[in-house]
Scaffold this motif. Structure first.
Motif, PDB file in Angstrom:
ATOM      1  N   ASP A 746       0.813  -1.217   0.000  1.00  0.00           N
ATOM      2  CA  ASP A 746       0.000   0.000   0.000  1.00  0.00           C
ATOM      3  C   ASP A 746       0.850   1.272   0.000  1.00  0.00           C
ATOM      4  N   TYR A 747       2.134   1.143   0.291  1.00  0.00           N
ATOM      5  CA  TYR A 747       3.033   2.305   0.253  1.00  0.00           C
ATOM      6  C   TYR A 747       4.441   1.811   0.003  1.00  0.00           C
ATOM      7  N   THR A 748       5.327   2.709  -0.261  1.00  0.00           N
ATOM      8  CA  THR A 748       6.752   2.409  -0.354  1.00  0.00           C
ATOM      9  C   THR A 748       7.463   3.130   0.781  1.00  0.00           C
ATOM     10  N   PRO A 749       8.665   2.736   1.120  1.00  0.00           N
ATOM     11  CA  PRO A 749       9.387   3.488   2.160  1.00  0.00           C
ATOM     12  C   PRO A 749       9.485   4.976   1.843  1.00  0.00           C
ATOM     13  N   HIS A 750       9.583   5.326   0.562  1.00  0.00           N
ATOM     14  CA  HIS A 750       9.729   6.737   0.187  1.00  0.00           C
ATOM     15  C   HIS A 750       8.417   7.501   0.289  1.00  0.00           C
ATOM     16  N   SER A 751       7.294   6.779   0.255  1.00  0.00           N
ATOM     17  CA  SER A 751       5.995   7.450   0.364  1.00  0.00           C
ATOM     18  C   SER A 751       5.331   7.190   1.712  1.00  0.00           C
ATOM     19  N   SER A 752       6.104   6.685   2.665  1.00  0.00           N
ATOM     20  CA  SER A 752       5.505   6.211   3.916  1.00  0.00           C
ATOM     21  C   SER A 752       5.350   7.284   4.996  1.00  0.00           C
ATOM     22  N   ARG A 753       5.895   8.456   4.807  1.00  0.00           N
ATOM     23  CA  ARG A 753       5.831   9.498   5.843  1.00  0.00           C
ATOM     24  C   ARG A 753       4.382   9.862   6.170  1.00  0.00           C
TER      25      ARG A 753
END
Length: 787
Positions: A746-753
């Motif tokens: 559902d997300y990537t580490p780069h979009s996880s903020r």
């Protein structure tokens, strides 16, 4: 080496001495004279030192020692240096590294096992005494620049959080001025958990952008050497270069593994014969050396299920590519030294493995080694593995090869990593290269050596005495023997005549060519262990039997008893006693007697906290738990991670997606169970809570999930299976984002903020909170209880 040095170096730091000169009133007085400030430097002639230590590589893997994995850099260094074919390690990573860096036996420095199973016993507590200053500290206090790159698995597990203490980190008490690498036994080579010094950092690129940790750490090492020589060209360096390769996961790009397509289709039994022939042709073993028998615990290649053979062959292709890839990057570092015109005056050790090849991958190997480490069997069927054959080595795998390959790459010896009783677990090919200090070129040295011999060799080469006091603490003697005497003499009588071995209660003793050994346990088998006194000892005469192939125990019982007594004497001297073969119990800190960073049934975390190892967070496995977070949600809605633990190969995450709260539980990357709220989290300050009610009835069972906003139920779901022991060896817990790999797609580490603000997150174990809400008073009570 002889030296004209006049500085007294037995006490470190070297005491400052005030010059005794005429004291004048004015600086302009002609009689005003002070000796110039002289920066501290090692004795004249001290070389640069580069120690390269590979991970989980057996004696018979590298082409420099007759193996099938091409290592042209190692061969190049061997052609201008020396091959040592009787160099030994401890049979396990943390102990070998602690021993090498201190010059003392691994039990002397508290590293009788890996740090994760430390006990309160002095030989097993993972705490290096301050009476055993590490080599890097000694060199630094004598004027060397020092740096470490790659793996560090010597930090006690309760000291691995962002608050340390950092006494046993490389740049804390380890003596290194710079560190770039990872803390722990292994890391994902595509997405590693990196530290620079003691600060966690993220990889500069993604796997899709071509990132690989070995490449990255080599770039850092080259940059550091360039800077060191540019700014302090007259100062020698000590660089410790320790790639995570070739420890699992075996991660390498297909361009490297595909070089070996079809080269292992003959299987591990035939491979052993091929390696043996090459080893004899190279002269790294005697012509009369016998190939030891394959243990009955390892299946013959001919008996392997034909459906498994393509998968098994691919596993070895990946491993071979991983080792060649590592050798390539070592070559880049060596080329840097050559370009700087310092290669010939750099003492280089290439230790090809910190133990024998790893037999921790099960008889069939594994696509995700965390399954095996958690005791999950039966999932990875031939069909399962075959379906993933093209993913081995890539970012979606956490793979390890089969036991048969480990045994083959330990050719010609018996057994593997963890088995300190036999040379397959402890004998590692080693190359020493130092053209300005070694006259011989391309020769072989057969003197018995051990990893504890590296430190005294470096000190003697640098002309630095073994210190008696370091940082005001009286030092215990270095226990290794300098190898310098053998550099220019193939026939010099060996000086390291006595050495004990012990790992997981597999025991051995070497004395003047003879060895007595007993194997107590098998690395990949969980079995009822025999009483120590019932273990069967074997006896070998090394002067006639290079490989420990001819057991003389029945023919020479008196000689065996003599060596058994000698083992007991050495074991008592070096803190090996009491023997400890507990397994599950040693993972429990309460039983083992080691400190716990986290105690109790509740833990309070705050927004922005991250890179918390599993040892830094209360254990949520095999029990009911809840996670409650107080959030400030922006007007455009909530998005991103609230708290996540683990990653794509196993973990859990509470997060917001499309404004709604979601909970994902990743079961070893095989299946992800997701629960989603029925409505969005309102803007403003709110509590989001998830509760997991465990089914009970044993380990790894399922449970029900319920989601709440401000105490009101907004969703429910189900997790069918859970992870019983550990999500990962390197993934962490993060609040407000996720580092490493992502638990869910559902997300990537780069979009996880997280898009809003996280005031706090509280984890509670086994607590049935009827109102599903945490009051300020309750939160304060938890916070105060943890002081």
């Amino acid at each position: 080496m002889t030296s004209s040095d006049s500085i007294p170096r037995e006490v470190l730091p070297i005491p400052d001495r005030k010059p005794v000169v005429l004291t004048t009133y004015e600086a302009t007085d002609p009689d005003t004279k002070f000796p110039p400030i002289t920066p501290l430097r090692p004795p004249p002639g001290a070389p640069n030192v580069l120690v390269i230590l590979l991970d989980d590589v057996g004696f018979g893997a590298s082409s420099a020692f007759g193996g099938p994995c091409q290592t042209p850099t190692a061969e190049r260094l061997a052609a201008r240096g020396l091959r040592y074919n009787r160099f030994h390690t401890t049979a396990l990573c943390s102990p070998s590294r602690a021993a090498m860096l201190s010059g003392r036996n691994h039990h002397t420095v508290g590293m009788g096992g890996i740090t994760e199973i430390a006990t309160a016993a002095p030989g097993y507590n993972s705490l290096r005494p301050n009476t055993c200053a590490p080599l890097a500290e000694i060199l630094k206090l004598n004027g060397y620049s020092t740096a470490q790159f790659g793996k560090c698995h010597e930090v006690p597990v309760w000291e691995t959080s962002p608050l340390g203490p950092f006494d046993q980190w490389p740049t804390g008490g380890g003596g290194f001025e710079y560190f770039y690498g990872f803390i722990g036994g292994e890391t994902n080579q595509w997405d590693p958990a990196i530290y620079e010094g003691t600060t966690p950092i993220e990889p500069p690129k993604t796997a899709e952008e071509g990132y690989h940790f070995t490449d990255d750490m080599t770039d850092k090492a080259i940059a550091w050497v360039h800077q060191q020589k540019a700014l302090m060209g007259d100062k020698p360096f000590f660089v410790y270069f320790a790639p995570g390769a070739c420890h699992a996961p075996h991660h390498v790009a297909k361009e490297w593994s595909d070089k070996y397509k079809g080269k292992f289709d003959q299987g591990w039994d035939k491979l052993r014969e091929e390696i043996l022939a090459r080893q004899k042709a190279l002269g790294v073993i005697p012509e009369n050396a016998e190939l030891t028998q394959r243990p009955k615990e390892i299946p013959a290649w001919d008996d392997v299920d034909p459906k498994m053979k393509p998968v098994l062959a691919r596993q070895m292709e990946v491993y071979a590519g991983f080792l060649e890839h590592t050798d390539h990057h070592v070559g880049r570092l060596i080329d840097t030294l050559k370009d700087l015109d310092i290669l010939d005056d750099t003492l280089i050790y290439v230790i090809i493995g910190d133990n024998g090849a790893s037999a921790e991958g099960t008889p069939n190997g594994t696509f995700n080694e965390m399954l095996m480490l958690n005791g999950i069997t039966g999932v990875e069927t031939p069909e399962f593995l075959t379906a993933r054959i093209d993913q081995f080595g890539g970012p979606d795998a956490f793979n390890h090869y089969a036991v048969g390959w480990a045994h083959a790459t330990d050719t010609p010896y018996q057994w593997t990593k963890q088995v300190a009783s036999h040379w397959g677990g402890t004998r590692n090919g080693t190359i020493v290269h130092w053209p300005k200090g070694i006259k011989a070129k391309g020769e072989i040295r057969t003197q018995f050596c051990h990893v504890i011999d590296v430190a005294p060799t470096v000190l003697e080469a640098a002309g630095i005495p073994e210190p008696t006091i370091v940082n005001s603490v009286q030092q215990s003697p270095i226990e290794g023997t300098s190898m310098l005497y053998s550099f220019d003499s193939a026939t010099a009588p060996e000086r390291h005549e006595l050495q004990y071995f012990e790992m997981f209660c597999n025991r051995g003793i070497y004395y003047k060519g003879w060895s007595a050994v007993t194997r107590h346990s098998t690395p990949w088998v969980i079995e009822k262990l025999s009483a120590f006194d019932d273990d069967v000892w074997e006896l070998y005469d090394g002067s006639k039997d290079w490989t420990q192939a001819r057991n003389l125990a029945k023919e020479m019982p008196e000689k065996l008893r003599e060596l058994q007594r000698l083992w007991l004497i050495e074991a008592t001297k070096y803190n090996v006693i009491p023997l400890d073969d507990r397994r599950v119990e040693r993972f429990n800190p309460d039983i083992a007697g080691r400190p716990q960073l986290v105690k109790g049934n509740s833990q309070l975390l705050f927004g922005g906290m991250g890179r918390l190892s599993e040892n830094s967070v209360v254990v949520m496995k095999n029990k009911s738990f809840s996670i409650t977070a107080e959030l400030e949600v922006p007007g455009n809605g909530a998005e991103g991670v609230i708290i996540a633990q683990g990653g794509k190969f196993g973990g859990l995450s509470l997060y917001a997606k499309g404004g709604k709260a979601k909970f994902a539980y990743n079961f070893f990357g095989l299946e992800t169970f997701t629960t989603e709220a029925t409505q969005a989290i309102p803007a403003g300050k709110h509590q989001v809570r998830m509760e997991f009610k465990y089914d009970g009835g044993g380990l790894a069972k399922g449970g029900n999930v319920t989601l709440y906003y401000d105490g009101n139920k907004v969703g429910e779901g189900r997790v069918e299976h859970t992870v019983p022991m550990a999500f990962s060896a390197d993934e962490t817990t993060d609040v407000g984002y996720e580092s490493g790999t992502a638990v869910t797609r559902d997300y990537t580490p780069h979009s996880s903020r997280f898009s809003g603000k996280i005031d706090w997150v509280q984890i509670d174990l086994g607590k049935d909170d009827a109102d599903h809400f945490i009051s300020p008073e309750e939160r304060l009570r938890v916070a105060m209880a943890r002081q």
